[in-house]
Write a protein that holds these residues in place. Structure first.
Motif, PDB file in Angstrom:
ATOM      1  N   LYS A 156       1.684   6.046  -7.405  1.00  0.00           N
ATOM      2  CA  LYS A 156       0.570   6.829  -7.938  1.00  0.00           C
ATOM      3  C   LYS A 156       0.879   8.319  -7.891  1.00  0.00           C
ATOM      4  CE  LYS A 156      -3.446   5.342  -8.381  1.00  0.00           C
ATOM      5  NZ  LYS A 156      -4.865   4.950  -8.323  1.00  0.00           N
ATOM      6  N   SER A 157       1.783   8.730  -7.016  1.00  0.00           N
ATOM      7  CA  SER A 157       2.226  10.123  -7.036  1.00  0.00           C
ATOM      8  C   SER A 157       3.005  10.404  -8.318  1.00  0.00           C
ATOM      9  CB  SER A 157       3.103  10.421  -5.817  1.00  0.00           C
ATOM     10  OG  SER A 157       2.360  10.305  -4.628  1.00  0.00           O
ATOM     11  N   LEU A 161       2.403   1.543  -3.495  1.00  0.00           N
ATOM     12  CA  LEU A 161       1.411   2.014  -4.462  1.00  0.00           C
ATOM     13  C   LEU A 161       1.164   3.511  -4.324  1.00  0.00           C
ATOM     14  CD1 LEU A 161      -1.305  -0.786  -4.594  1.00  0.00           C
ATOM     15  CD2 LEU A 161      -0.158   0.236  -6.568  1.00  0.00           C
ATOM     16  N   GLY A 162       1.116   3.977  -3.094  1.00  0.00           N
ATOM     17  CA  GLY A 162       0.923   5.411  -2.879  1.00  0.00           C
ATOM     18  C   GLY A 162       2.025   6.220  -3.535  1.00  0.00           C
ATOM     19  N   ALA A 202      -7.118   0.736  -0.794  1.00  0.00           N
ATOM     20  CA  ALA A 202      -7.261   2.171  -0.538  1.00  0.00           C
ATOM     21  C   ALA A 202      -6.514   3.015  -1.566  1.00  0.00           C
ATOM     22  CB  ALA A 202      -6.760   2.499   0.869  1.00  0.00           C
ATOM     23  N   GLN A 203      -5.552   2.393  -2.265  1.00  0.00           N
ATOM     24  CA  GLN A 203      -4.812   3.086  -3.319  1.00  0.00           C
ATOM     25  C   GLN A 203      -5.351   2.747  -4.716  1.00  0.00           C
ATOM     26  OE1 GLN A 203      -2.576   5.367  -2.759  1.00  0.00           O
ATOM     27  NE2 GLN A 203      -2.431   5.068  -0.548  1.00  0.00           N
ATOM     28  N   GLY A 236       0.814  -1.206   0.000  1.00  0.00           N
ATOM     29  CA  GLY A 236       0.000   0.000   0.000  1.00  0.00           C
ATOM     30  C   GLY A 236       0.849   1.258   0.000  1.00  0.00           C
ATOM     31  N   LYS A 293      -5.084  -2.112   2.517  1.00  0.00           N
ATOM     32  CA  LYS A 293      -4.177  -0.975   2.331  1.00  0.00           C
ATOM     33  C   LYS A 293      -3.945  -0.727   0.840  1.00  0.00           C
ATOM     34  CE  LYS A 293      -3.266  -0.293   6.752  1.00  0.00           C
ATOM     35  NZ  LYS A 293      -3.729   0.919   7.476  1.00  0.00           N
ATOM     36  N   MET A 294      -3.846  -1.806   0.079  1.00  0.00           N
ATOM     37  CA  MET A 294      -3.680  -1.674  -1.365  1.00  0.00           C
ATOM     38  C   MET A 294      -4.972  -1.187  -2.014  1.00  0.00           C
ATOM     39  SD  MET A 294      -1.536  -5.227  -1.821  1.00  0.00           S
ATOM     40  CE  MET A 294      -1.189  -5.100  -3.579  1.00  0.00           C
TER      41      MET A 294
END
Length: 383
Positions: free
Chosen positions: A29-30, A25-26, A47-48, A22, A44-45
């Motif tokens: 994605k940025s 991935l955050g 949520a992204q 997670g 957690k994943m």
């Protein structure tokens, strides 16, 4: 492939893998806001924006025991079906997050068919099962390493590798928010607190929680002012509650819904099962007692395969027994209670280990999401 919107496949097993994936991935994605990712993962994943074809807890097993044998066919079938699906519609990149027994075989199949593969979290080949380096060579295009001594091992074997630090070191503050955590848990400053963390998988909780709770009962008798919190992974309360009633019915113990970071920030000491959580405890600068129990067969296998005198990540990173480790028969209520009390009764020792953990935190803090994204971008461009 669109360089602005890569399509990734990922597999993360268990709670710790979901947490790491997670965070990764955050960061990605940025860099690539339109990125898509699918495969096996957890909340957690999700949520992204991750699309889970199977939940991450399908891969959670404990040791080398009958549970593994009973679930082998199910897990093998999931891996085969996932591989078929990914080869039918190839992603730009596959990222396996930890879970090496599942991911390395899948990665080898994908790599042989031209899919680039990245593995995030080096298997502990420096601690045990060093022969896996050959399988890793067949399976992995690039290894993302959490610890600074790991990349050289892979480079010596002809495997591209990058030290990216540990994402938990970025998310956990250098200065522990102890007062805020205690307020959130409803604890006054002067109340001594033990955080009890017996693991996140059903198998390990069944093995370890009873002795941890027996230790809690012993400590409650010896120190009536001591309080206890036990964070429970979502979905496992029905497993933990009967164990509390059986082994520590009268102890001042509060079960928390998750909130492991609040528990670690608030506590004075933690009694903790060996695993990723011990590193989290170190990053929260908490004195700890590490304990673990396996089935007799699993224990014999681990002993034969192990190379290092330490099993806890804080001790491995420090190359020293900075905190006690109690394994198998040594993980008994009498010994564990004595170890906890030794920390509570020695403020100078606590301060010393907290300084060592602060130094460790600085070492591991590397803006992991950005460093990992940089390495992943190189792999994608090479494709």
């Amino acid at each position: 492939m669109s360089t602005s919107a890569p399509r990734l496949a990922m597999v993360a097993g268990e709670t710790s893998g979901d947490l790491l994936a997670g965070l990764l991935l955050g960061g990605m994605k940025s860099r690539w806001p339109e990125l898509t990712a699918q495969g096996i993962g957890g909340p957690k994943m999700a949520a992204q924006g991750f699309e889970a074809w199977w939940p991450h807890d399908k891969l959670a097993v404990h040791g080398f025991n009958m549970e593994v044998l009973r679930r082998f066919r199910e897990i093998w079938t999931i891996r085969r079906r996932l591989g078929d699906r990914l080869l039918a519609d190839k992603p730009d990149l596959f990222i396996g997050v930890d879970a090496p027994d599942f991911n390395l075989g899948l990665e080898a199949r994908l790599k042989a068919e031209g899919v680039k593969t990245v593995h995030f979290v080096s298997p502990s080949i420096w601690a045990w099962r060093g022969g896996r380096i050959h399988k890793i060579h067949r399976s992995v295009d690039h290894m993302l390493c959490l610890f600074p001594f790991e990349p050289q091992i892979y480079q010596n074997a002809g495997i591209a590798a990058s030290y990216v630090g540990h994402p938990l070191a970025d998310t956990i503050p250098l200065e522990v928010p102890r007062a805020a955590a205690r307020q959130k848990l409803g604890l006054a400053d002067g109340v001594p607190l033990l955080a009890v963390l017996p693991g996140s998988r059903r198998g390990e909780i069944s093995h370890i929680a009873p002795v941890f709770l027996q230790t809690v009962a012993s400590l409650a008798r010896q120190r009536p002012d001591l309080r206890f919190v036990l964070p429970v992974v979502p979905g496992l309360r029905e497993l933990v509650e009967p164990l509390v009633h059986a082994h520590a019915p009268d102890a001042p113990l509060t079960l928390l819904d998750g909130q492991s970071h609040e528990a670690l920030a608030a506590c004075d000491v933690t009694l903790i099962a060996s695993g990723t959580a011990t590193l989290e405890a170190a990053l929260f600068k908490r004195p700890m007692v590490i304990a673990y129990q396996l089935s007799p067969m699993s224990w014999q296998i681990m002993k034969r395969m192990g190379y290092l005198p330490w099993v806890g990540l804080p001790n491995i990173l420090a190359r020293d027994f900075v905190v006690p480790e109690r394994l198998q028969h040594d993980a008994n209520p009498t010994q564990l209670a004595a170890d906890v009390l030794a920390w509570l009764d020695d403020p100078a020792r606590c301060a010393s280990v907290q300084q060592r953990f602060l130094d460790m935190h600085h070492l591991l803090r590397r803006d992991t999401a950005r460093a990992a994204s940089d390495a992943i971008a190189q792999v994608l461009e090479a494709r």
